[in-house]
Each structure stands twice: as structure tokens, then as C-alpha cells.
Design a protein around this motif. Structure first.
Motif, PDB file in Angstrom:
ATOM      1  N   GLY A 126      48.178  65.232  66.778  1.00 22.55           N
ATOM      2  CA  GLY A 126      46.295  65.408  68.056  1.00 22.55           C
ATOM      3  C   GLY A 126      46.180  64.193  68.234  1.00 22.55           C
ATOM      4  N   THR A 127      46.964  62.591  68.070  1.00 23.81           N
ATOM      5  CA  THR A 127      46.025  61.689  67.880  1.00 23.81           C
ATOM      6  C   THR A 127      45.808  61.096  69.640  1.00 23.81           C
ATOM      7  OG1 THR A 127      47.273  61.457  65.276  1.00 23.81           O
ATOM      8  CG2 THR A 127      45.978  59.071  67.256  1.00 23.81           C
ATOM      9  N   PRO A 128      44.810  60.769  69.769  1.00 24.67           N
ATOM     10  CA  PRO A 128      45.189  60.717  71.625  1.00 24.67           C
ATOM     11  C   PRO A 128      46.006  59.648  71.653  1.00 24.67           C
ATOM     12  CG  PRO A 128      42.604  60.376  70.123  1.00 24.67           C
ATOM     13  CD  PRO A 128      43.605  61.013  68.624  1.00 24.67           C
ATOM     14  N   GLY A 129      46.729  59.904  72.806  1.00 21.41           N
ATOM     15  CA  GLY A 129      47.109  58.957  73.648  1.00 21.41           C
ATOM     16  C   GLY A 129      48.914  58.608  73.216  1.00 21.41           C
ATOM     17  N   VAL A 130      49.556  59.249  72.162  1.00 18.41           N
ATOM     18  CA  VAL A 130      50.085  59.504  71.619  1.00 18.41           C
ATOM     19  C   VAL A 130      50.965  60.554  72.362  1.00 18.41           C
ATOM     20  CG1 VAL A 130      51.435  60.399  69.739  1.00 18.41           C
ATOM     21  CG2 VAL A 130      50.343  59.030  69.103  1.00 18.41           C
ATOM     22  N   LYS A 250      46.984  51.338  76.561  1.00 14.97           N
ATOM     23  CA  LYS A 250      48.083  51.009  77.250  1.00 14.97           C
ATOM     24  C   LYS A 250      48.539  49.534  76.075  1.00 14.97           C
ATOM     25  CE  LYS A 250      44.362  49.368  80.661  1.00 14.97           C
ATOM     26  NZ  LYS A 250      44.292  48.792  81.810  1.00 14.97           N
ATOM     27  N   GLU A 251      47.369  49.140  75.545  1.00 16.77           N
ATOM     28  CA  GLU A 251      47.790  47.723  75.278  1.00 16.77           C
ATOM     29  C   GLU A 251      48.332  48.318  73.703  1.00 16.77           C
ATOM     30  OE1 GLU A 251      43.604  46.596  74.685  1.00 16.77           O
ATOM     31  OE2 GLU A 251      44.315  45.299  76.624  1.00 16.77           O
ATOM     32  N   GLY A 252      48.169  49.691  73.012  1.00 12.59           N
ATOM     33  CA  GLY A 252      49.209  49.116  72.281  1.00 12.59           C
ATOM     34  C   GLY A 252      48.485  50.552  70.846  1.00 12.59           C
ATOM     35  N   LEU A 260      43.192  46.293  66.588  1.00 11.18           N
ATOM     36  CA  LEU A 260      44.660  46.861  67.489  1.00 11.18           C
ATOM     37  C   LEU A 260      46.156  46.177  66.975  1.00 11.18           C
ATOM     38  CD1 LEU A 260      45.447  47.785  71.119  1.00 11.18           C
ATOM     39  CD2 LEU A 260      44.551  45.647  71.852  1.00 11.18           C
ATOM     40  N   ILE A 261      46.924  47.288  67.044  1.00 10.39           N
ATOM     41  CA  ILE A 261      48.259  46.584  67.265  1.00 10.39           C
ATOM     42  C   ILE A 261      49.245  46.684  68.432  1.00 10.39           C
ATOM     43  CG2 ILE A 261      50.223  47.190  66.176  1.00 10.39           C
ATOM     44  CD1 ILE A 261      48.454  48.295  64.404  1.00 10.39           C
ATOM     45  N   GLU A 262      49.255  45.391  68.958  1.00 11.55           N
ATOM     46  CA  GLU A 262      49.379  44.828  70.494  1.00 11.55           C
ATOM     47  C   GLU A 262      51.032  45.620  70.554  1.00 11.55           C
ATOM     48  OE1 GLU A 262      49.044  41.593  72.074  1.00 11.55           O
ATOM     49  OE2 GLU A 262      46.978  41.461  71.485  1.00 11.55           O
ATOM     50  N   ALA A 263      51.344  45.848  71.672  1.00 13.74           N
ATOM     51  CA  ALA A 263      52.579  46.675  71.615  1.00 13.74           C
ATOM     52  C   ALA A 263      52.993  46.967  73.298  1.00 13.74           C
ATOM     53  CB  ALA A 263      53.020  48.419  71.024  1.00 13.74           C
ATOM     54  N   ASP A 264      54.260  46.977  73.946  1.00  6.95           N
ATOM     55  CA  ASP A 264      55.102  46.785  74.593  1.00  6.95           C
ATOM     56  C   ASP A 264      55.709  48.498  75.196  1.00  6.95           C
ATOM     57  OD1 ASP A 264      53.977  44.172  76.061  1.00  6.95           O
ATOM     58  OD2 ASP A 264      56.178  43.426  74.643  1.00  6.95           O
TER      59      ASP A 264
END
Length: 430
Positions: A126-130, A250-252, A260-264
Motif C-alpha cells: 500500500g505504499t503511496p505512488g508505487v 514523479k522524481e523518484g 529523495l532517491i532520484e529515478a527515471d
């Protein structure tokens, strides 16, 4: 004639229809039907290689219809949406094409014996955004979806004379899938240079593995973890252990420390559970992982006409531990369930299932393979790595091919696969 319906064409499902067809279908003792929502089978431990693009479903996969014709059973394309245990039938949802045009209406299939081999899915807790932003590798379709996104990112980076930021890939889950995918992505980034992307290299790729537990590969011996971590770090892959993800945006990924761990590209491969659909049916006893609780003979505790095998099967051993969701478990369960179904037809007693742990292996692309052998494969637990480990890893896939094709055809398939690997492209670009 009695009908045996197997739902799910994974490692366990495909192996059991092969054996039941040999012993019952070809002798006209039973009608064997396999149901799956995909047209093709790819061994689940190889889905990360489909995602990376180093294998192709058309050459390394198995078409269910072709396999069904060769082995004298029926294949039904569809997604099971309901089980009516009173009338002993299942319902398949309507099938639509990409333009929402109806191909097949809702259908029902009667059964005398039902085998559920529907596998497992990642648990996002239930992690938000996953669910909205992450790629999963539970199915062939999901692996192909990630591969398309990866190719688009590689094309972006490869623009000559245009400054572009490196590709950031973050993988939540330091199990076998997460670690193996990370190594394959490093390999693919270098491989792309030889396939029309001269500006691409691993230097333009940042891969981060995020593991909430104390160490990656938590289900394996610590010696394997240490060896795998060392190999990954040597490649420049970041390994973050003891790091909990609380959201994806949207950033990671956002961690519990609000970092924040950035990710494309974001991949979620943490946690395993049987599909929620199982518990929603309300006809099975299940455990915390949604798995169907079974008797020692792999029958549902609430219905003797239904078997459960593989990742969706909840089998608790005498020491209280649950049988782990692995390919070797599915193979062993398929063998026991097939024996018991055949014995029922021949009025013989059933066979109790007993899990045998033969060890585990982690294949980090071309860079390293580590693992341990146990039980019948060695006199004691033995740590292996390098060429020996890779040989054993490859042999596991070979055994799967032999189980679903037979030894004679399996040998020819391996031969042609070897030739194709030598003369064919090393990277799938479509």
C-alpha cells in the motif's frame, strides 16, 4: 470423460499439464485443459532478462498453443475471474483487443479436478505512488513494458551533441530479481554501444538497489550476500540496505528519512504474495501472503477437488516454516500433484508432499554467479561461485526445458538456442 483444468502456465502449471497429458490425456482417460491470460510462457526467473532485453520471448519463450498441440491437451486464453465450487466450474472474463473490441465473451469451464498454479505478485504494501509509477516484473507483459521504457531512455541518452543527464534506475527489493536486474542493466548499457547507440555506456547509467532489510538477498546465507554485494559494488551499483521506502513520486522514491532517491525508471520487486483475487473468492483458507492453505497432498483444506501448487500454495512444514515461493518449489509441487491426480484415476493412495531445498543461485549477468548447494546436490551446504555456479544455474533452466518438452526435444532446443546465441543479436531493440 473427466476434465482436469489447470489455471496458470508458469513453471508448475506447464509441467503438470505435460505429465497429465502423457499419463491420462493421450490414453483418453481425461481431458486436460490449460488456462492462461498470456499466449506465451517464459520461465519466471528469466523475466528480468526479458526486461533488460537480453532474451526474446519469441525465441526463448514457449507458445502455449503450439505446446498444447504437441502434447495433446487444450489451451484456453483467458483470465479466470470466478470459481463456482458448488457446480465445479470456473469463469473466464471477456477478452478484448487493444481497441476494446470484444474477441471472446465470458466463458465457463467445467472441471472434475482443478489445479491452481496462478503464481504470485509483488506486494507494494500500500505504499503511496508505487502502483501508479513503478514497473513490476510479475508477468511477461510487465517485463516487456519495462523493456520498451528502457529503450526509450537509452535513445534519449544516445543523442549525439545533445547534453543529457544520466539514466537513473532505482530498484526497490534486494532479492534475486532486484540484484539480477541491476547487473543486467549495467551489462545492457555497455552492450548498447555495439547496437547503434555509440554514445551509450554504463558510465551514463546509475542503478540503485534499495533494501528495507539489513542486507540484500535476505533469504540466502550471508556469505552469498557478501559476495553478491561485492560484485555489484564493483560495477558501480549503489546498494542501500536498511532503507525503507515510504512513497514514490514523479522524481523518484522517498525514504523514511525523507530523502529523495532520484529515478527515471522505478522498479518494485519487494515482497511476494498470491494475487488478492484468491482471498476475495471467499472459498479458501489463506495465510498472510494470500496463499491457499493445503493438505499434505496439496489439496485445498476446504475442497478436495482443488489443488494448489507453486507460489499461490501455502504449505507449512513441520518446523513451522512456509515453503518458499521458488521455481524449485513449483517443480516439486507439480510432480507431487500430478502423481496424486494420476493415482486417483488408478485408485491408488496419494503421495504426501515434502519440500527439498537444493540451494539457491544468483546470476549477476556475465559478471558473477554465486550460490549454495544443499541436500541431494551435496553432502552438506556448499558455497559455489564463478563458472561452477553458472553451470549449475544454467542446468536448472535446462531441467525445466526437459520437464516441459521431454529429453529428446529438449536437447535439440538447447542446441539451437546455443547456435542462436552465437550468431544472433545480444540485445533486443524492439
Amino acid at each position: 470423460m473427466k476434465k482436469i483444468v489447470v489455471v496458470g502456465g508458469g513453471a508448475g502449471g506447464l509441467e503438470i499439464v505435460k505429465r497429465l497429458s502423457q499419463k491420462l490425456g493421450r490414453k483418453n482417460k481425461a481431458e486436460i485443459i490449460l488456462v492462461d491470460k498470456s499466449q506465451n510462457h517464459v520461465w519466471k526467473p528469466l523475466l528480468h532478462e526479458v526486461a533488460a532485453g537480453v532474451i526474446d520471448k519469441n525465441s526463448d519463450g514457449i507458445n502455449y498453443r503450439i505446446h498444447a498441440v504437441a502434447n495433446k491437451y487444450q489451451f484456453q486464453l483467458g483470465n479466470m475471474c470466478h470459481i463456482d465450487k458448488q457446480n465445479q466450474q470456473i469463469e473466464l472474463a471477456p477478452l478484448y483487443d487493444e481497441n476494446e473490441q470484444l474477441i471472446l465473451p465470458k466463458r465457463t469451464l467445467k472441471y472434475d479436478t482443478l489445479v491452481l498454479a496462478i503464481g504470485s505478485v509483488c506486494n507494494d504494501f500500500g505504499t503511496p505512488g508505487v502502483a501508479e509509477r513503478c514497473y513490476f516484473l510479475d508477468s511477461l507483459a510487465q517485463a516487456e513494458s519495462f523493456h520498451k521504457a528502457l529503450l526509450n531512455q537509452l535513445l534519449r541518452i544516445n543523442q549525439k551533441g545533445v547534453e543529457s543527464k544520466p539514466l537513473h534506475v532505482a530498484i526497490v527489493g534486494g532479492g534475486a530479481t532486484g540484484t539480477e536486474l541491476a547487473a543486467q542493466l549495467h551489462h545492457v548499457a555497455n552492450l548498447a554501444r555495439a547496437y547503434g547507440m555509440p554514445e551509450m555506456s554504463a558510465d551514463k547509467l546509475t542503478v540503485t538497489i534499495i533494501e528495507a532489510g539489513e542486507r540484500i538477498l535476505p533469504a540466502l546465507p550471508e556469505k552469498i550476500t557478501n559476495s553478491a554485494r561485492q560484485a555489484l559494488t564493483k560495477l558501480g551499483i549503489k546498494v542501500l540496505e536498511g532503507t525503507k521506502v515510504t512513497a514514490a513520486n514523479k522524481e523518484g522514491f522517498v525514504t523514511s528519512d525523507n530523502e529523495l532517491i532520484e529515478a527515471d525508471l522505478m522498479v518494485w520487486s519487494a515482497g511476494v504474495k498470491a494475487p488478492d483475487f484468491i482471498t476475495q473468492l471467499g472459498i479458501f483458507e489463506t495465510n498472510r501472503a494470500n496463499q491457499i492453505l493445503v493438505t499434505p497432498y496439496l489439496k485445498s483444506t476446504l475442497d478436495e477437488h482443488i489443488y494448489a501448487i507453486g507460489d499461490c500454495c501455502g504449505f507449512q512444514q513441520e518446523d513451522g516454516r512456509w515453503v518458499p515461493p521458488r521455481a524449485q518449489s513449483a517443480h516439486q509441487m507439480a510432480s507431487t500433484a500430478a502423481t496424486n491426480i494420476i493415482n486417483e484415476f488408478n485408485h491408488k493412495p496419494g503421495q504426501k508432499y515434502q519440500y527439498k531445498d537444493y540451494g539457491s543461485l544468483v546470476h549477476l549477468s556475465k559478471y558473477s554467479t554465486v550460490g549454495n548447494l544443499m541436500g541431494a546436490l551435496s553432502n552438506s551446504t556448499m558455497f559455489i561461485e564463478g563458472r561452477l555456479a553458472k553451470l549449475v544455474y544454467v542446468s536448472l533452466y535446462n531441467m525445466h526445458l526437459f520437464a516441459i518438452h521431454g529429453w529428446f526435444k529438449g536437447v535439440f532446443i538447447l542446441f539451437f538456442r546455443k547456435v542462436r546465441n552465437i550468431v544472433g543479436p545480444k540485445l533486443k531493440l524492439h
